[in-house]
Each structure stands twice: as C-alpha cells, then as structure tokens.
Design a protein around this motif. Structure first.
Motif, short mmCIF file in Angstrom:
data_model
loop_
_atom_site.label_atom_id
_atom_site.label_comp_id
_atom_site.label_asym_id
_atom_site.label_seq_id
_atom_site.Cartn_x
_atom_site.Cartn_y
_atom_site.Cartn_z
N SER A 25 2.08 -8.66 37.75
CA SER A 25 3.34 -9.07 38.36
C SER A 25 3.10 -9.65 39.75
O SER A 25 2.17 -9.29 40.45
CB SER A 25 4.30 -7.90 38.45
OG SER A 25 3.77 -6.90 39.27
N SER A 26 3.95 -10.56 40.09
CA SER A 26 3.87 -11.20 41.39
C SER A 26 5.26 -11.63 41.80
O SER A 26 6.20 -11.53 41.03
CB SER A 26 2.93 -12.42 41.33
OG SER A 26 3.38 -13.32 40.36
N GLU A 50 -1.96 -11.03 40.93
CA GLU A 50 -2.17 -9.79 41.67
C GLU A 50 -2.73 -8.64 40.84
O GLU A 50 -3.21 -7.67 41.37
CB GLU A 50 -0.85 -9.35 42.31
CG GLU A 50 -0.35 -10.35 43.33
CD GLU A 50 1.03 -10.01 43.85
OE1 GLU A 50 1.60 -8.99 43.44
OE2 GLU A 50 1.54 -10.78 44.67
N GLY A 51 -2.63 -8.71 39.52
CA GLY A 51 -3.11 -7.63 38.67
C GLY A 51 -3.90 -8.19 37.50
O GLY A 51 -4.31 -9.35 37.53
N GLY A 109 -7.11 -12.40 41.50
CA GLY A 109 -7.81 -13.53 42.09
C GLY A 109 -7.69 -14.80 41.27
O GLY A 109 -7.91 -15.89 41.78
N SER A 110 -7.34 -14.68 39.97
CA SER A 110 -7.07 -15.88 39.18
C SER A 110 -5.89 -16.60 39.81
O SER A 110 -5.04 -15.99 40.45
CB SER A 110 -6.70 -15.51 37.74
OG SER A 110 -7.77 -14.90 37.08
N LYS A 133 6.70 -17.49 38.65
CA LYS A 133 5.87 -16.32 38.88
C LYS A 133 5.07 -16.00 37.64
O LYS A 133 5.43 -16.39 36.53
CB LYS A 133 6.70 -15.12 39.32
CG LYS A 133 7.51 -14.46 38.25
CD LYS A 133 8.16 -13.22 38.79
CE LYS A 133 8.94 -12.48 37.69
NZ LYS A 133 9.39 -11.17 38.14
N VAL A 134 4.01 -15.24 37.82
CA VAL A 134 3.15 -14.80 36.74
C VAL A 134 3.44 -13.33 36.47
O VAL A 134 3.47 -12.53 37.40
CB VAL A 134 1.66 -14.98 37.11
CG1 VAL A 134 0.78 -14.54 35.96
CG2 VAL A 134 1.38 -16.41 37.50
N ASN A 135 3.67 -12.99 35.22
CA ASN A 135 3.92 -11.60 34.83
C ASN A 135 2.75 -11.07 34.04
O ASN A 135 2.19 -11.74 33.25
CB ASN A 135 5.18 -11.48 33.97
CG ASN A 135 6.42 -11.72 34.80
OD1 ASN A 135 6.56 -11.21 35.88
ND2 ASN A 135 7.32 -12.50 34.26
#
Length: 135
Positions: A25-26, A50-51, A109-110, A133-135
């Motif tokens: 999540s971000s 972030e994860g 880091g991706s 956002k990326v989940n």
C-alpha cells in the motif's frame, strides 16, 4: 488440547507474517501532465512501492482530460518481467481504472508510473490530471 492451541497460535502467526508481506500500500500520487498531439505520450513521476506483494494492483483516477478528448493509460514498472500492463482505452473525466496483475513480485523500492497516450487522430495537446497508487 496443547496441540490444538499450538496449531491455532502457529496459524495466527503465519497469517500475521503473510499479511504483513502481502501489502504494497502507498499513498495516492497526483499527476498533471501534458499529452502531446497525434499519438503523443506523457509519463507521471515514479511512485516507489512501500511493501511487498505477489498480486500487484494499481488504482488510477483520471480527474480531467482537456476538452472533450479521451486518452489511453497503462502502468509501467522500472524493472522485472512484464513491466507494462495492458492499455486502458478511452479514459476521460472522472474515470477510475484498476490494473490487476497476478504473479508479479513487487518488493520495496520497486517503482511504478503511468503512461498517458493521445489518439493518433487527436490534433491537439491535452492536459491530463488525476492520481494513482499501488496496492
């Protein structure tokens, strides 16, 4: 009874560990890009994951696209296999788009960004705004 208790505690711990690593999540990142005429492209800034996740999901919201035009949109990663998603076609004002990809390992880091593209027949540059956002 002791075996059942151990099994329950072990399962709970396993779920906690897996739940912690299955999230990427971000926050939403906003974008405001000028997309060039006649099949021009624009790219958002990179968003850092972030994860860690094995099932990548990118949520995008197109707030506005200039005039009565629509654009095409896809997500792209900075590395790894299958770095781009399929295109979402005819994205206009107030449109939500979700890109789901299974079996794609995203680790901290991706980086992910959106590519915005005008139609070949669009004779003008358009302004595109929104968030993702990326989940």
């Amino acid at each position: 009874m002791k075996k059942v208790k151990t099994l329950v505690l072990g399962s709970a711990l396993g779920l906690l560990i897996m739940g912690g690593t299955a999230q990427a999540s971000s926050s939403y990142y906003t974008y405001s890009e000028k997309v060039g005429a006649f099949n021009g492209s624009a790219y958002t800034y990179w968003q850092t994951v972030e994860g860690t996740t094995h099932n990548e999901r990118i949520d995008a919201y197109s707030k506005s696209v200039g005039g009565d035009y629509t654009i095409d949109m896809r997500a792209a990663r900075n590395s790894g296999a299958n770095i781009v998603t399929q295109w979402a076609r005819n994205v206009g004002d107030n449109k939500y788009v979700t890109f789901n990809r299974t079996g794609i390992l995203s680790s901290p880091g991706s980086q992910i960004r959106l590519q915005l593209s005008n139609k070949l027949s669009t004779p003008v540059q358009v302004s595109a705004t929104g968030k993702f956002k990326v989940n």
